[in-house]
Design a protein around this motif. Sequence first.
Motif, mmCIF file in Angstrom:
data_model
loop_
_atom_site.group_PDB
_atom_site.id
_atom_site.type_symbol
_atom_site.label_atom_id
_atom_site.label_comp_id
_atom_site.label_asym_id
_atom_site.label_seq_id
_atom_site.Cartn_x
_atom_site.Cartn_y
_atom_site.Cartn_z
ATOM 1 N N UNK A 186 0.823 -10.754 -7.406
ATOM 2 C CA UNK A 186 0.176 -9.714 -6.604
ATOM 3 C C UNK A 186 1.158 -9.127 -5.599
ATOM 4 N N UNK A 187 1.931 -9.993 -4.939
ATOM 5 C CA UNK A 187 2.915 -9.488 -3.981
ATOM 6 C C UNK A 187 3.930 -8.580 -4.674
ATOM 7 N N UNK A 188 4.299 -8.908 -5.908
ATOM 8 C CA UNK A 188 5.260 -8.081 -6.644
ATOM 9 C C UNK A 188 4.687 -6.709 -6.955
ATOM 10 N N UNK A 189 3.410 -6.691 -7.383
ATOM 11 C CA UNK A 189 2.776 -5.406 -7.708
ATOM 12 C C UNK A 189 2.662 -4.516 -6.471
ATOM 13 N N UNK A 190 2.219 -5.101 -5.353
ATOM 14 C CA UNK A 190 2.070 -4.312 -4.122
ATOM 15 C C UNK A 190 3.425 -3.817 -3.635
ATOM 16 N N UNK A 247 -3.126 -6.121 4.472
ATOM 17 C CA UNK A 247 -2.605 -4.944 5.164
ATOM 18 C C UNK A 247 -2.012 -3.947 4.182
ATOM 19 N N UNK A 248 -1.360 -4.442 3.153
ATOM 20 C CA UNK A 248 -0.752 -3.559 2.154
ATOM 21 C C UNK A 248 -1.801 -2.750 1.408
ATOM 22 N N UNK A 249 -2.911 -3.381 1.066
ATOM 23 C CA UNK A 249 -3.997 -2.655 0.412
ATOM 24 C C UNK A 249 -4.550 -1.580 1.345
ATOM 25 N N UNK A 250 -4.704 -1.915 2.635
ATOM 26 C CA UNK A 250 -5.170 -0.923 3.603
ATOM 27 C C UNK A 250 -4.186 0.243 3.707
ATOM 28 N N UNK A 251 -2.886 -0.050 3.647
ATOM 29 C CA UNK A 251 -1.873 1.007 3.713
ATOM 30 C C UNK A 251 -1.975 1.931 2.510
ATOM 31 N N UNK A 252 -2.184 1.366 1.318
ATOM 32 C CA UNK A 252 -2.313 2.199 0.122
ATOM 33 C C UNK A 252 -3.576 3.049 0.198
ATOM 34 N N UNK A 253 -4.680 2.466 0.676
ATOM 35 C CA UNK A 253 -5.910 3.236 0.843
ATOM 36 C C UNK A 253 -5.753 4.359 1.853
ATOM 37 N N UNK A 254 -5.043 4.089 2.939
ATOM 38 C CA UNK A 254 -4.789 5.122 3.943
ATOM 39 C C UNK A 254 -3.943 6.248 3.368
ATOM 40 N N UNK A 255 -2.918 5.893 2.607
ATOM 41 C CA UNK A 255 -2.053 6.902 1.986
ATOM 42 C C UNK A 255 -2.845 7.798 1.045
ATOM 43 N N UNK A 256 -3.687 7.188 0.193
ATOM 44 C CA UNK A 256 -4.484 7.982 -0.746
ATOM 45 C C UNK A 256 -5.415 8.934 -0.004
ATOM 46 N N UNK A 265 4.692 -0.767 -5.299
ATOM 47 C CA UNK A 265 4.077 0.492 -4.856
ATOM 48 C C UNK A 265 4.587 0.905 -3.478
ATOM 49 N N UNK A 266 4.613 -0.032 -2.542
ATOM 50 C CA UNK A 266 4.892 0.312 -1.149
ATOM 51 C C UNK A 266 6.371 0.462 -0.840
ATOM 52 N N UNK A 267 7.236 -0.320 -1.473
ATOM 53 C CA UNK A 267 8.671 -0.221 -1.153
ATOM 54 C C UNK A 267 9.226 1.163 -1.509
ATOM 55 N N UNK A 268 8.965 1.698 -2.725
ATOM 56 C CA UNK A 268 9.439 3.071 -2.984
ATOM 57 C C UNK A 268 8.852 4.095 -2.016
ATOM 58 N N UNK A 269 7.567 3.912 -1.654
ATOM 59 C CA UNK A 269 6.962 4.830 -0.701
ATOM 60 C C UNK A 269 7.642 4.745 0.657
ATOM 61 N N UNK A 270 7.915 3.519 1.118
ATOM 62 C CA UNK A 270 8.595 3.345 2.408
ATOM 63 C C UNK A 270 9.998 3.948 2.377
#
Length: 419
Positions: free
Chosen positions: A19-23, A226-235, A26-31
């Motif tokens: 799960x940490x790898x999947x998140x 927190x990572x899931x919340x960040x993805x939801x906020x971005x969307x 998504x988030x590292x390229x975005x950051x």
Amino acid sequence: MTHSHSHDHGPAHPASRRLRTVIAAVLIPFALLVLAGLLALWPDDPGGHDRSGVGFDTQRQQARVTRVEEVDCAEVNAQSGKPPAKGGRPETCERATVEVTTGSDKGRTFKEIVTPDALRRYSTGQEVIVSYQPDAPPEVQYAVVDVVRSTPMWVLAALFALIVVVVGRLRGVASLIALAITFAVLVLFILPAIIQGSNPLLVAIVGGSAVMLIALYLSHGFNARTSVAAIGTLASLLLIGLLGSVFIGWARLTGSTDDFTGLIHSQYPGIEMSGLLLASVLIGSLGVLDDVTVTQASAVWELRQADPAAGWRQLYGAAMRIGRDHIASVVNTLVLAYAGASLPLLLLFTTARVGVGGLVTSELVAQEVVRTLVGSIGLVASVPLTTVLAALVVASDRPAGRRPGAASGSGGRGRRRKR
């Protein structure tokens, strides 16, 4: 604008490596994209810019009122060449003697006339801010433009920080650090970059995303929740940006509706005012978005810990019951926040003889309606978006050492004994 609830639900349950790898994927390229945007759009002079000299950036000094006396308004008008007041009724004005206390003209005094209809009054010993126009005639080079209010502002800020730290403890300290970083990004990046001529929407997306990532992880920790919340906020931010762009263009909103925006447009004609309006919608919604997404992600994680056997549909349904209550309060908060900011405007329209249709479709009000409704749609959409994402992530997570479908606790051991 802020809208906060307590999200201190204790430490998040450790997530599996998969799960940490999947998140992270998504988030590292975005950051990295956000970091690249900050570097590309960073203004050449974040600490300052070209001065317009039209009011806000004229030379200012501190001064003190040394004397206040009553004078006849008719006498003042006669000295200044103004016609006497109509009605023949004598009126009393105030004449304040002001002494400059800073700058090269320290000790110089001048007179300030206060008419009966003036909103601001002066008292002996009061500290004020004065503007200085070196090219003006000597008798009008100085004028009072504001009062010194540093003490109450600093006391209020200290009281706010104290309450946040006492109640929030380490989380409160982290949130104050995040608030300071947010302010720094706004002052050092977003505002100077827009003034420099960068696209306001792009600047708002990059700056808002940076603020979102920093604030979320500082306040709530580096974890999957927190990572899931960040993805939801971005969307949700992307949805707000899309809807805002469509309806601002469709309604033909110029973004220049008052003296301040008109001044900005006249001094910086390169700034796209409709883009600036859209940027304000994004930034204004961001403060409430992270609250909603963190709440929903936390609710799903808590429900999962209470019932480890629950599937994603059960988690989604239970968390949405919480989210629907949150939606009602958040939308009301956003509408009242915008109404409060526009209260003087609404008062003017209330006294004018304008029908409801003409009132709502006028650009002054339509701009606030679009801002409020677009932001509210994004906030409402963030609840199911974040909830379904969190439910899918939590339900599919398989921490190390746990077989799919295996129950935890004494119930699982009892079933194994039966077999």
